[in-house]
Design an enzyme around this catalytic site. Structure first.
Site, short mmCIF file in Angstrom:
data_model
loop_
_atom_site.label_atom_id
_atom_site.label_comp_id
_atom_site.label_asym_id
_atom_site.label_seq_id
_atom_site.Cartn_x
_atom_site.Cartn_y
_atom_site.Cartn_z
NE ARG A 1 -3.24 2.57 2.68
CZ ARG A 1 -3.25 3.35 3.76
NH1 ARG A 1 -2.74 2.92 4.90
NH2 ARG A 1 -3.79 4.54 3.71
CG HIS B 1 -1.25 9.00 3.47
ND1 HIS B 1 -1.31 7.65 3.70
CD2 HIS B 1 -0.92 9.55 4.68
CE1 HIS B 1 -1.01 7.38 4.96
NE2 HIS B 1 -0.77 8.52 5.58
CD GLU C 1 -4.84 7.46 9.92
OE1 GLU C 1 -4.35 8.53 10.34
OE2 GLU C 1 -4.47 6.34 10.33
CG ASN D 1 -5.20 3.28 8.74
OD1 ASN D 1 -5.36 2.28 8.04
ND2 ASN D 1 -4.78 4.43 8.27
CE1 TYR E 1 0.34 3.15 13.61
CE2 TYR E 1 -1.69 4.08 12.76
CZ TYR E 1 -0.41 3.60 12.55
OH TYR E 1 0.11 3.55 11.29
CD GLU F 1 -1.59 3.98 8.16
OE1 GLU F 1 -1.26 4.45 9.27
OE2 GLU F 1 -1.85 4.69 7.17
C1 BGC Z 1 -0.86 7.75 9.32
C2 BGC Z 1 0.58 7.54 8.94
C3 BGC Z 1 1.45 7.77 10.16
C4 BGC Z 1 1.06 6.80 11.23
C5 BGC Z 1 1.87 6.89 12.51
C6 BGC Z 1 -1.25 7.14 10.62
O1 BGC Z 1 -2.18 7.95 11.25
O2 BGC Z 1 -1.70 7.33 8.27
O3 BGC Z 1 0.91 8.40 7.89
O4 BGC Z 1 2.81 7.69 9.86
O5 BGC Z 1 -0.27 7.03 11.58
O6 BGC Z 1 1.65 8.11 13.14
#
Ligand code: BGC
Ligand code: BGC
Length: 442
Positions: free
Chosen positions: A80, A124, A169, A290, A292, A352
């Site tokens: 991607r 992006h 995002e 995505n 985190y 992601e």
């Molecule tokens: C984004 C990436 C970024 C990653 C880590 C995501 O929100 O799409 O571009 O590098 O988070 O912060």
């Protein structure tokens, strides 16, 4: 990290890694590329933690063949990447710049030559500066410009890109870029940034039509989600949690899946015109997720401009970004999306997932990153657990292939499976690269 063997994933499961144009390409003025809002922002004093820019980044524009070889060695079935709109249309309008499209043409062919599916994100965050100068995503016209750009890209690459992702995002681009001012374009509008969400979604819907007219490949959008963890148990805390959930997790997804905008305090969708919601709800083939970390929320203090307060989540290991490591949050999120949207939810691909650590080369030049291995191990098991609970998850992309230019953090955060020495541009696969290769093989 458990020592139990990684469970199997369904046949055809898509293994991938993700990157974004401004974070890796460099070559900021090559072959007619115009400036984007991130060029402007990065070159403004005080915006980026280490004062760096993406002018050179990982020099991927010139080193893409080496990077594709790294993908091939990893054994992923998909890559991607994002297409820089200002390479294709240097001022965001008018005819395509053929030299800009040539780069992606070469990249796509290189990927296919190595058996890797090209997955292309159209936006992006690197809006052509010329469009920002006429209001950017606050201006409804930008949605129409985006659909024209999508048409130009699909006309050139529509026969070979295997999955399209319209936007990356849109919530983060609205909130960090236009609400809080910590990302480009650096506006601080708080809730008045709402039109940025709506116009991005409108652009998405119009682009879906443009892509389908030129390409038979599936179409997705990549949204960022963050499960809410309440840091208190009063009614006010619960109301704050619901408000944050509506903003971060539902604002974009409810209208994309045909439910219209959530009704929450602070959101007055006065910019929505008749027919827009039908355009936005164009059927999606895949929902990109995505993830985190979850977000800790409690009730806001009296007089706060926001209806919630974000608080650090204690009790978890943390990445170099100080983000809590909560693998089960991914399972919770995937199951939660299925429970909330039911039959309206298309198959999900995790577009992601990844972490930043202070990875350094040892005396022999090797880079050991056991924390990243543990992170990926936990998150893959969370995906597998969600599949076991009946969620249709068909792929997982690690953020990121390479250490790269991490937006407002500059070069200070390393997310790669491959270490980059920015002085020499030397790439060194980390121990997580070998670990992931073995997981994919298995
Ligand atoms: C984004 C990436 C970024 C990653 C880590 C995501 O929100 O799409 O571009 O590098 O988070 O912060
Ligand atoms: C703006 C609207 C926005 C709303 C959000 C208003 O001041 O004009 O566009 O949706 O604030 O609360």
């Amino acid at each position: 990290m458990t020592t139990a063997p990684m469970p199997d994933f369904p046949a055809g499961f898509r293994w991938g890694v993700s990157t974004a144009a401004y974070q890796i390409e460099g070559a900021a003025t090559a072959d007619g590329r115009g400036p984007s809002i991130w060029d402007t922002f990065a070159h403004s004093p005080g915006r980026i933690a280490d004062g760096s820019t993406g002018d050179v980044a990982c020099d991927h524009y010139h080193r893409y063949a080496e990077d594709v070889a790294l993908l091939a060695g990893l054994g992923v079935s998909a890559y991607r990447f994002s297409i820089a709109w200002p390479r294709v249309q240097p001022t965001g309008a008018g005819a395509a710049n053929p030299a800009g499209l040539d780069f992606y043409d070469r990249l796509v062919d290189e990927l296919l030559g190595h058996g890797v599916d090209p997955v292309a994100t159209l936006f992006h965050w690197d809006l052509p500066q010329a469009l920002e100068d006429t209001g950017g995503w606050l201006n409804r016209d930008t949605a129409h410009r985006f659909a024209e750009y999508a048409d130009l890209v699909a006309a050139r690459l529509g026969d070979r890109v295997k999955l399209w992702i319209t936007l990356n995002e849109p919530f983060i681009h609205m909130s960090l870029g236009h609400g809080m001012g910590v990302h480009a374009p650096g506006r601080m509008l708080l809730f008045d940034a709402f039109p940025v969400a709506h116009h991005q979604l409108l652009g998405h819907g119009l682009a879906v039509s443009a892509l389908r007219a030129r390409s038979t490949s599936p179409v997705a959008i990549a949204n960022n989600y963050s499960p809410v963890r309440l840091a208190g148990d009063t009614d006010a805390d619960r109301a704050a949690g619901a408000a944050y959930d509506a903003l971060h997790n539902r604002l974009l997804t409810d209208p994309l899946l045909g439910l219209g905008y959530p009704e929450e305090p602070g959101l007055d969708p006065g910019v929505v015109r008749d027919g827009d919601l039908d355009v936005i709800a164009a059927p999606l083939d895949v929902l990109g997720v995505n993830y985190y970390n979850p977000t800790g929320i409690r009730a806001a203090e009296e007089g706060s401009p926001l209806p919630f307060e974000i608080v650090p989540l204690g009790g978890y290991p943390r990445t170099a970004f100080d983000w809590p490591v909560v693998p089960d949050g991914l399972r919770e999120l995937l199951v939660g999306l299925r429970d909330r949207y039911g039959d309206a939810l298309p198959p999900i691909q995790v577009t992601e997932s990844g972490c930043a650590y202070d990875d350094t080369q040892d005396a022999d030049g090797r880079v050991a990153d056991p924390e990243r291995i543990a992170y990926l191990d936990g998150h893959l098991r969370a995906v597998r657990a969600a599949i076991d609970e009946g969620v249709d998850v068909t792929g997982y992309f690690v953020w990121s292939l390479l250490d790269n230019w991490e937006w407002a953090e500059g070069f200070t955060k390393r997310f790669g499976l491959v270490h980059v020495d920015y002085a020499t541009q030397r790439r060194t696969p980390k121990s997580s690269y070998a670990w992931l290769r073995d997981v994919i093989r298995g």
